[in-house]
Design an enzyme around this catalytic site. Structure first.
Site, PDB file in Angstrom:
ATOM      1  N   ASP A  32       0.365  13.399  -1.311  1.00 38.80           N
ATOM      2  CA  ASP A  32      -1.060  13.153  -1.528  1.00 38.80           C
ATOM      3  C   ASP A  32      -1.785  14.498  -1.622  1.00 38.80           C
ATOM      4  OD1 ASP A  32      -3.078  10.481  -0.909  1.00 38.80           O
ATOM      5  OD2 ASP A  32      -3.969  12.489  -0.886  1.00 38.80           O
ATOM      6  N   ILE A  33      -2.690  14.598  -2.587  1.00 43.11           N
ATOM      7  CA  ILE A  33      -3.409  15.861  -2.825  1.00 43.11           C
ATOM      8  C   ILE A  33      -4.402  16.163  -1.697  1.00 43.11           C
ATOM      9  CG2 ILE A  33      -5.407  14.982  -4.130  1.00 43.11           C
ATOM     10  CD1 ILE A  33      -4.744  17.159  -6.240  1.00 43.11           C
ATOM     11  N   ASN A  90      -4.281   0.228   0.148  1.00 42.29           N
ATOM     12  CA  ASN A  90      -5.669  -0.193  -0.031  1.00 42.29           C
ATOM     13  C   ASN A  90      -5.773  -1.096  -1.247  1.00 42.29           C
ATOM     14  OD1 ASN A  90      -6.861   1.258   2.157  1.00 42.29           O
ATOM     15  ND2 ASN A  90      -6.603   3.149   0.974  1.00 42.29           N
ATOM     16  N   GLU A  98      -9.274   3.833  -4.406  1.00 41.93           N
ATOM     17  CA  GLU A  98      -9.828   4.797  -5.366  1.00 41.93           C
ATOM     18  C   GLU A  98      -9.080   4.777  -6.693  1.00 41.93           C
ATOM     19  OE1 GLU A  98      -9.687   8.699  -3.687  1.00 41.93           O
ATOM     20  OE2 GLU A  98     -10.830   8.109  -1.897  1.00 41.93           O
ATOM     21  N   VAL A  99      -7.771   4.662  -6.616  1.00 39.21           N
ATOM     22  CA  VAL A  99      -6.956   4.769  -7.829  1.00 39.21           C
ATOM     23  C   VAL A  99      -6.387   3.384  -8.162  1.00 39.21           C
ATOM     24  CG1 VAL A  99      -4.982   5.882  -8.915  1.00 39.21           C
ATOM     25  CG2 VAL A  99      -6.367   7.154  -7.244  1.00 39.21           C
ATOM     26  N   HIS A 103      -0.296   1.568  -5.066  1.00 40.09           N
ATOM     27  CA  HIS A 103       0.405   2.639  -4.351  1.00 40.09           C
ATOM     28  C   HIS A 103       0.436   2.345  -2.866  1.00 40.09           C
ATOM     29  CE1 HIS A 103      -3.869   3.696  -4.726  1.00 40.09           C
ATOM     30  NE2 HIS A 103      -3.776   4.254  -3.531  1.00 40.09           N
ATOM     31  N   HIS A 105       0.642   4.373   0.763  1.00 42.97           N
ATOM     32  CA  HIS A 105       0.581   5.638   1.498  1.00 42.97           C
ATOM     33  C   HIS A 105       1.645   5.596   2.596  1.00 42.97           C
ATOM     34  CE1 HIS A 105      -3.673   6.686   0.175  1.00 42.97           C
ATOM     35  NE2 HIS A 105      -3.652   5.391  -0.073  1.00 42.97           N
TER      36      HIS A 105
HETATM   37  P1  AMP Z   1      -6.617   4.983  -2.383  1.00 40.39           P
HETATM   38  O1  AMP Z   1      -7.954   5.131  -1.739  1.00 40.39           O
HETATM   39  O2  AMP Z   1      -5.676   4.137  -1.562  1.00 40.39           O
HETATM   40  O3  AMP Z   1      -6.734   4.537  -3.819  1.00 40.39           O
HETATM   41  O4  AMP Z   1      -5.949   6.432  -2.347  1.00 40.39           O
HETATM   42  C1  AMP Z   1      -5.813   7.244  -3.460  1.00 40.39           C
HETATM   43  C2  AMP Z   1      -5.148   8.505  -2.969  1.00 40.39           C
HETATM   44  O5  AMP Z   1      -4.739   9.245  -4.087  1.00 40.39           O
HETATM   45  C3  AMP Z   1      -6.047   9.406  -2.120  1.00 40.39           C
HETATM   46  O6  AMP Z   1      -5.448   9.597  -0.846  1.00 40.39           O
HETATM   47  C4  AMP Z   1      -6.096  10.713  -2.928  1.00 40.39           C
HETATM   48  O7  AMP Z   1      -6.114  11.853  -2.120  1.00 40.39           O
HETATM   49  C5  AMP Z   1      -4.841  10.607  -3.760  1.00 40.39           C
HETATM   50  N1  AMP Z   1      -4.854  11.345  -5.026  1.00 40.39           N
HETATM   51  C6  AMP Z   1      -5.804  11.314  -5.988  1.00 40.39           C
HETATM   52  N2  AMP Z   1      -5.445  12.092  -7.024  1.00 40.39           N
HETATM   53  C7  AMP Z   1      -4.246  12.615  -6.709  1.00 40.39           C
HETATM   54  C8  AMP Z   1      -3.336  13.506  -7.363  1.00 40.39           C
HETATM   55  N3  AMP Z   1      -3.604  14.024  -8.588  1.00 40.39           N
HETATM   56  N4  AMP Z   1      -2.185  13.840  -6.747  1.00 40.39           N
HETATM   57  C9  AMP Z   1      -1.896  13.332  -5.526  1.00 40.39           C
HETATM   58  N5  AMP Z   1      -2.695  12.489  -4.858  1.00 40.39           N
HETATM   59  C10 AMP Z   1      -3.858  12.134  -5.438  1.00 40.39           C
END
Ligand code: AMP
Length: 118
Positions: A32-33, A90, A98-99, A103, A105
């Site tokens: 995770d970034i 999530n 967010e994404v 996925h 974690h």
């Molecule tokens: P979520 O809120 O569960 O959608 O988490 C999305 C996660 O993706 C967050 O913890 C971000 O820090 C992570 N994230 C977003 N962009 C990147 C990236 N380019 N590389 C690695 N992790 C990312």
């Protein structure tokens, strides 16, 4: 509706880099970034699924099995099984997803305290 422009789709297509842990036909795992624990790795299926609901209702049994075996394998590779770890997925607005590519974690490397902050 799956958004082909989401950041994990771009990572899967190799359009942007990631700090890869491992991958196979079923999953890609990368750091995770913005880590929320000493160890924080994301595991994503290779297929285009928005969420846990989308994945588990539409993916094939082979994809689902391969993905979850991948999560276990990643936990083993990053060395968190013995001391303990947490997986989080999530889903949607209330969870602040967010994404929009499913996925998991994988969090560990320290005591993770309570399930939710506060
Ligand atoms: P979520 O809120 O569960 O959608 O988490 C999305 C996660 O993706 C967050 O913890 C971000 O820090 C992570 N994230 C977003 N962009 C990147 C990236 N380019 N590389 C690695 N992790 C990312």
């Amino acid at each position: 509706m799956y958004d082909e422009h989401n950041i994990f789709a771009k990572i899967l297509r190799g359009e942007i880099p990631c700090d890869k842990v491992s991958e196979n036909d079923s999953y890609l795992a990368f750091k995770d970034i913005n880590p929320q624990a000493d160890v924080h790795v994301l595991v994503i299926p290779k297929g285009a699924y928005v969420s846990l609901d989308d994945f588990t209702s539409k993916a094939s049994d082979e994809e689902i099995l391969g993905f979850w075996r991948g999560v276990r394998s990643v936990a083993d590779q990053i060395g968190v099984i013995g001391a303990g770890f947490r997986i989080v997925a999530n889903h949607g607005a209330n969870a602040n997803q967010e994404v929009p590519h499913f996925h998991v974690h994988v969090l560990g490397g320290q005591n993770l305290k309570g399930l939710l902050p506060g």
